[in-house]
Design a protein around this motif. Structure first.
Motif, PDB file in Angstrom:
ATOM      1  N   ASP A 152      -5.951  -7.761   1.154  1.00  0.00           N
ATOM      2  CA  ASP A 152      -4.643  -7.257   1.553  1.00  0.00           C
ATOM      3  C   ASP A 152      -3.875  -6.738   0.340  1.00  0.00           C
ATOM      4  O   ASP A 152      -4.113  -7.150  -0.796  1.00  0.00           O
ATOM      5  N   ASP A 153      -2.925  -5.825   0.605  1.00  0.00           N
ATOM      6  CA  ASP A 153      -1.996  -5.331  -0.416  1.00  0.00           C
ATOM      7  C   ASP A 153      -2.705  -4.762  -1.635  1.00  0.00           C
ATOM      8  O   ASP A 153      -2.257  -4.950  -2.770  1.00  0.00           O
ATOM      9  N   VAL A 154      -3.837  -4.097  -1.420  1.00  0.00           N
ATOM     10  CA  VAL A 154      -4.488  -3.413  -2.533  1.00  0.00           C
ATOM     11  C   VAL A 154      -3.538  -2.339  -3.053  1.00  0.00           C
ATOM     12  O   VAL A 154      -2.982  -1.566  -2.288  1.00  0.00           O
ATOM     13  N   GLY A 155      -3.350  -2.314  -4.358  1.00  0.00           N
ATOM     14  CA  GLY A 155      -2.447  -1.333  -4.951  1.00  0.00           C
ATOM     15  C   GLY A 155      -1.071  -1.865  -5.244  1.00  0.00           C
ATOM     16  O   GLY A 155      -0.250  -1.170  -5.842  1.00  0.00           O
ATOM     17  N   SER A 156      -0.772  -3.109  -4.862  1.00  0.00           N
ATOM     18  CA  SER A 156       0.525  -3.694  -5.215  1.00  0.00           C
ATOM     19  C   SER A 156       0.398  -4.321  -6.598  1.00  0.00           C
ATOM     20  O   SER A 156      -0.498  -5.114  -6.848  1.00  0.00           O
ATOM     21  N   GLY A 157       1.292  -3.944  -7.497  1.00  0.00           N
ATOM     22  CA  GLY A 157       1.190  -4.445  -8.869  1.00  0.00           C
ATOM     23  C   GLY A 157      -0.061  -3.904  -9.528  1.00  0.00           C
ATOM     24  O   GLY A 157      -0.497  -2.786  -9.283  1.00  0.00           O
ATOM     25  N   PHE A 158      -0.653  -4.707 -10.403  1.00  0.00           N
ATOM     26  CA  PHE A 158      -1.891  -4.307 -11.045  1.00  0.00           C
ATOM     27  C   PHE A 158      -3.062  -4.693 -10.144  1.00  0.00           C
ATOM     28  O   PHE A 158      -3.169  -5.823  -9.694  1.00  0.00           O
ATOM     29  N   VAL A 159      -3.941  -3.739  -9.886  1.00  0.00           N
ATOM     30  CA  VAL A 159      -5.040  -3.958  -8.958  1.00  0.00           C
ATOM     31  C   VAL A 159      -6.080  -4.870  -9.588  1.00  0.00           C
ATOM     32  O   VAL A 159      -6.497  -4.670 -10.721  1.00  0.00           O
ATOM     33  N   ASN A 160      -6.485  -5.881  -8.850  1.00  0.00           N
ATOM     34  CA  ASN A 160      -7.520  -6.801  -9.321  1.00  0.00           C
ATOM     35  C   ASN A 160      -8.886  -6.274  -8.909  1.00  0.00           C
ATOM     36  O   ASN A 160      -9.447  -6.684  -7.897  1.00  0.00           O
ATOM     37  N   PHE A 161      -9.428  -5.350  -9.718  1.00  0.00           N
ATOM     38  CA  PHE A 161     -10.717  -4.768  -9.373  1.00  0.00           C
ATOM     39  C   PHE A 161     -11.828  -5.813  -9.436  1.00  0.00           C
ATOM     40  O   PHE A 161     -12.823  -5.700  -8.718  1.00  0.00           O
ATOM     41  N   ASP A 162     -11.659  -6.830 -10.289  1.00  0.00           N
ATOM     42  CA  ASP A 162     -12.697  -7.863 -10.354  1.00  0.00           C
ATOM     43  C   ASP A 162     -12.758  -8.631  -9.037  1.00  0.00           C
ATOM     44  O   ASP A 162     -13.830  -9.005  -8.562  1.00  0.00           O
ATOM     45  N   ARG A 163     -11.602  -8.840  -8.414  1.00  0.00           N
ATOM     46  CA  ARG A 163     -11.592  -9.531  -7.121  1.00  0.00           C
ATOM     47  C   ARG A 163     -12.318  -8.707  -6.062  1.00  0.00           C
ATOM     48  O   ARG A 163     -13.105  -9.234  -5.267  1.00  0.00           O
ATOM     49  N   LYS A 173      -6.969  -3.156   2.603  1.00  0.00           N
ATOM     50  CA  LYS A 173      -5.661  -2.839   3.178  1.00  0.00           C
ATOM     51  C   LYS A 173      -4.787  -2.268   2.078  1.00  0.00           C
ATOM     52  O   LYS A 173      -4.570  -2.903   1.050  1.00  0.00           O
ATOM     53  N   LEU A 174      -4.286  -1.049   2.287  1.00  0.00           N
ATOM     54  CA  LEU A 174      -3.480  -0.373   1.281  1.00  0.00           C
ATOM     55  C   LEU A 174      -2.018  -0.789   1.396  1.00  0.00           C
ATOM     56  O   LEU A 174      -1.464  -0.824   2.487  1.00  0.00           O
ATOM     57  N   ASP A 175      -1.442  -1.060   0.260  1.00  0.00           N
ATOM     58  CA  ASP A 175      -0.056  -1.500   0.188  1.00  0.00           C
ATOM     59  C   ASP A 175       0.875  -0.463   0.811  1.00  0.00           C
ATOM     60  O   ASP A 175       0.846   0.716   0.473  1.00  0.00           O
ATOM     61  N   LEU A 176       1.736  -0.895   1.703  1.00  0.00           N
ATOM     62  CA  LEU A 176       2.601   0.012   2.438  1.00  0.00           C
ATOM     63  C   LEU A 176       3.566   0.774   1.537  1.00  0.00           C
ATOM     64  O   LEU A 176       3.961   1.895   1.832  1.00  0.00           O
ATOM     65  N   GLU A 177       3.968   0.188   0.413  1.00  0.00           N
ATOM     66  CA  GLU A 177       4.900   0.884  -0.473  1.00  0.00           C
ATOM     67  C   GLU A 177       4.279   2.144  -1.062  1.00  0.00           C
ATOM     68  O   GLU A 177       4.952   3.147  -1.258  1.00  0.00           O
ATOM     69  N   LEU A 178       2.977   2.099  -1.371  1.00  0.00           N
ATOM     70  CA  LEU A 178       2.310   3.297  -1.884  1.00  0.00           C
ATOM     71  C   LEU A 178       2.261   4.382  -0.812  1.00  0.00           C
ATOM     72  O   LEU A 178       2.408   5.563  -1.115  1.00  0.00           O
ATOM     73  N   VAL A 179       2.057   3.974   0.431  1.00  0.00           N
ATOM     74  CA  VAL A 179       2.035   4.939   1.529  1.00  0.00           C
ATOM     75  C   VAL A 179       3.381   5.637   1.620  1.00  0.00           C
ATOM     76  O   VAL A 179       3.462   6.858   1.772  1.00  0.00           O
ATOM     77  N   LYS A 180       4.461   4.886   1.519  1.00  0.00           N
ATOM     78  CA  LYS A 180       5.795   5.466   1.638  1.00  0.00           C
ATOM     79  C   LYS A 180       6.107   6.374   0.451  1.00  0.00           C
ATOM     80  O   LYS A 180       6.726   7.426   0.600  1.00  0.00           O
ATOM     81  N   LYS A 181       5.678   5.979  -0.742  1.00  0.00           N
ATOM     82  CA  LYS A 181       5.949   6.795  -1.924  1.00  0.00           C
ATOM     83  C   LYS A 181       5.178   8.107  -1.894  1.00  0.00           C
ATOM     84  O   LYS A 181       5.564   9.068  -2.550  1.00  0.00           O
ATOM     85  N   LEU A 206     -10.921   1.699   5.028  1.00  0.00           N
ATOM     86  CA  LEU A 206      -9.516   1.640   4.631  1.00  0.00           C
ATOM     87  C   LEU A 206      -8.630   1.349   5.837  1.00  0.00           C
ATOM     88  O   LEU A 206      -8.799   1.950   6.898  1.00  0.00           O
ATOM     89  N   LEU A 207      -7.691   0.438   5.641  1.00  0.00           N
ATOM     90  CA  LEU A 207      -6.666   0.137   6.642  1.00  0.00           C
ATOM     91  C   LEU A 207      -5.316   0.394   5.981  1.00  0.00           C
ATOM     92  O   LEU A 207      -4.997  -0.211   4.966  1.00  0.00           O
ATOM     93  N   PHE A 208      -4.555   1.304   6.547  1.00  0.00           N
ATOM     94  CA  PHE A 208      -3.211   1.581   6.036  1.00  0.00           C
ATOM     95  C   PHE A 208      -2.200   0.834   6.888  1.00  0.00           C
ATOM     96  O   PHE A 208      -2.131   1.040   8.104  1.00  0.00           O
ATOM     97  N   GLU A 209      -1.439  -0.033   6.243  1.00  0.00           N
ATOM     98  CA  GLU A 209      -0.431  -0.808   6.974  1.00  0.00           C
ATOM     99  C   GLU A 209       0.960  -0.280   6.669  1.00  0.00           C
ATOM    100  O   GLU A 209       1.164   0.522   5.765  1.00  0.00           O
ATOM    101  N   GLY A 210       1.928  -0.743   7.443  1.00  0.00           N
ATOM    102  CA  GLY A 210       3.313  -0.349   7.213  1.00  0.00           C
ATOM    103  C   GLY A 210       3.622   1.070   7.636  1.00  0.00           C
ATOM    104  O   GLY A 210       4.587   1.667   7.161  1.00  0.00           O
ATOM    105  N   ILE A 211       2.827   1.642   8.536  1.00  0.00           N
ATOM    106  CA  ILE A 211       3.043   3.021   8.977  1.00  0.00           C
ATOM    107  C   ILE A 211       4.293   3.074   9.860  1.00  0.00           C
ATOM    108  O   ILE A 211       4.379   2.383  10.868  1.00  0.00           O
TER     109      ILE A 211
END
Length: 402
Positions: A152-163, A173-181, A206-211
């Motif tokens: 969840d919330d991929v792209g919020s803050g620094f992305v944890n690619f290792d995770r 799941k893509l962070d909704l704030e990036l979608v809005k920006k 990909l799942l885009f939330e916060g649409i």
């Protein structure tokens, strides 16, 4: 004065369900389970409770398990293909690293005789400082039981690619704030596109939330979203909805996306053909047996520079391995300037280069790259690559007019 800490009465806690829509079927694919409680002012979100740092992790887990168990129990009488997304924090999962067979969610599934394939375990992008390999090992227990895994919330803050690498999620799941920006700044669209490329490479969806708007639906579709979620379709509800409730509206949005994408493809083809015709009209013809030499490359380019469209700002010549044979000819304040220091540089590392070289070679026609951002100028660019004799390729960098 410190306000009294809020702790919900467990008897009032309940799950709500927000639909997640599938683009391929245009139906409800699953529901994200969200916590609610019934209080004196009606039904309220448990979001503030779960984000309250003064509440202990054990207390958070206690309330969350009530929600999870009630949500899983609701699947017993739901249609067989109904799926749920259950939010779990990494630290909660990590606590079971020594006893993964006792994970409560799997126990609830067994108690209610629910197929684990109907559950997606959604791991949030919270701070996690413990052993990521151990977390991945426990997460693998869910996968081996039949559950899917989402981050969840991929792209919020620094992305944890290792995770992402260790957990190997089925869904990002893509962070909704990036979608809005995205609607305000094109740079964020490029960031989201990088996640779309990554998802394709690792075999995730990909799942885009916060649409919340039609524009955000179109952005998500343009970036390869398979699943959409947000208030544009439906807020969380106390009950599950008709799987076809949003089919008509979603079909309309998909058709709009397809129409625009096809229009863009045709426009790109017309642009490529127009560029080819312009080049054929002004390129010098080689005589029989005449060869292009390294010394002659600049002489070949120079005569037709003034005939190029004003959107062309850079011209150079490369071979099929990406090595530059000519100087850089760059348009500056309406005049063409030559820079010989670029001769011998290699551009095969550019993502579009080799792909377009192969296409131009086999199709014997010019190829127009996808839009990219020039790292030096920050401008939106495309590169047109046209094959000429001696396995050389004329490269034209074009600005994108707004």
């Amino acid at each position: 004065m410190n306000l009294p800490r809020f702790f919900p009465d467990p008897a009032t806690v309940m799950p709500h369900f927000q639909p997640i829509l599938s683009m391929d079927t245009q139906t409800i694919y699953a529901y994200e389970v969200l916590g609610r409680y019934s209080g004196p002012h009606g039904v309220r979100s448990l979001g503030p409770f779960f984000h309250d740092p003064s509440v202990s992790m054990d207390e958070h887990i206690f309330i969350d398990r009530i929600i999870r168990q009630k949500a899983i129990a609701s699947l017993v009488n739901a249609p067989e293909n109904t799926r749920l997304f259950l939010n779990l924090k990494p630290n909660w999962i990590y606590n079971y690293r020594a006893r993964p067979d006792q994970l409560p969610t799997l126990r609830f599934l067994r108690e209610h005789n629910v197929d684990p394939s109907r559950i997606t375990v959604e791991i949030t992008e919270d701070a996690f400082l413990d052993d990521i390999e151990e977390l991945a090992r426990v997460t693998r227990t869910y996968r081996e039981a039949g559950c899917q895994i989402a981050i969840d919330d991929v792209g919020s803050g620094f992305v944890n690619f290792d995770r992402i690498a260790y957990i190997k999620p089925n869904i990002l799941k893509l962070d909704l704030e990036l979608v809005k920006k995205c609607g305000r700044e094109s740079f964020f669209r490029e960031i989201l596109f990088s996640f779309a490329v990554m998802a394709e490479k690792i075999g995730a969806f990909l799942l885009f939330e916060g649409i919340e708007t039609k524009e955000e639906v179109q952005i998500a579709l343009s970036l390869g979203a398979r699943y959409l979620q947000g208030y544009f379709f439906s807020p969380p509800q106390a009950t599950m909805q008709n799987p076809n409730a949003f089919r008509s509206g979603l079909n309309h949005e998909i058709q709009q996306f397809v129409d625009h994408a096809l229009w863009q493809q045709h426009a790109d083809q017309r642009d490529a053909e127009e560029m080819r015709d312009n080049l054929l009209a002004c390129l010098p013809r080689l005589g029989e047996g005449e060869r292009i030499t390294l010394d002659a490359c600049d002489v070949l380019i120079d005569p037709f520079l003034k005939q190029l469209p004003r959107t062309v700002i850079r011209v150079f010549l490369c071979d099929e391995r990406g090595y530059q044979w000519s100087s850089n000819f760059t348009r500056q304040n309406g005049q063409w300037e030559k820079n010989g220091s670029f001769i011998g540089r290699n551009w095969a590392w550019r993502p579009y280069f080799l792909n377009n070289i192969v296409k131009a070679t086999y199709q014997e026609a010019g190829k127009l790259s996808a839009v990219y951002t020039d790292a030096h100028t920050g401008e939106k660019m495309r590169t047109y690559i046209y094959p000429i004799p001696e396995n050389l390729f004329l490269c034209l960098d074009l600005t994108i007019e707004s």
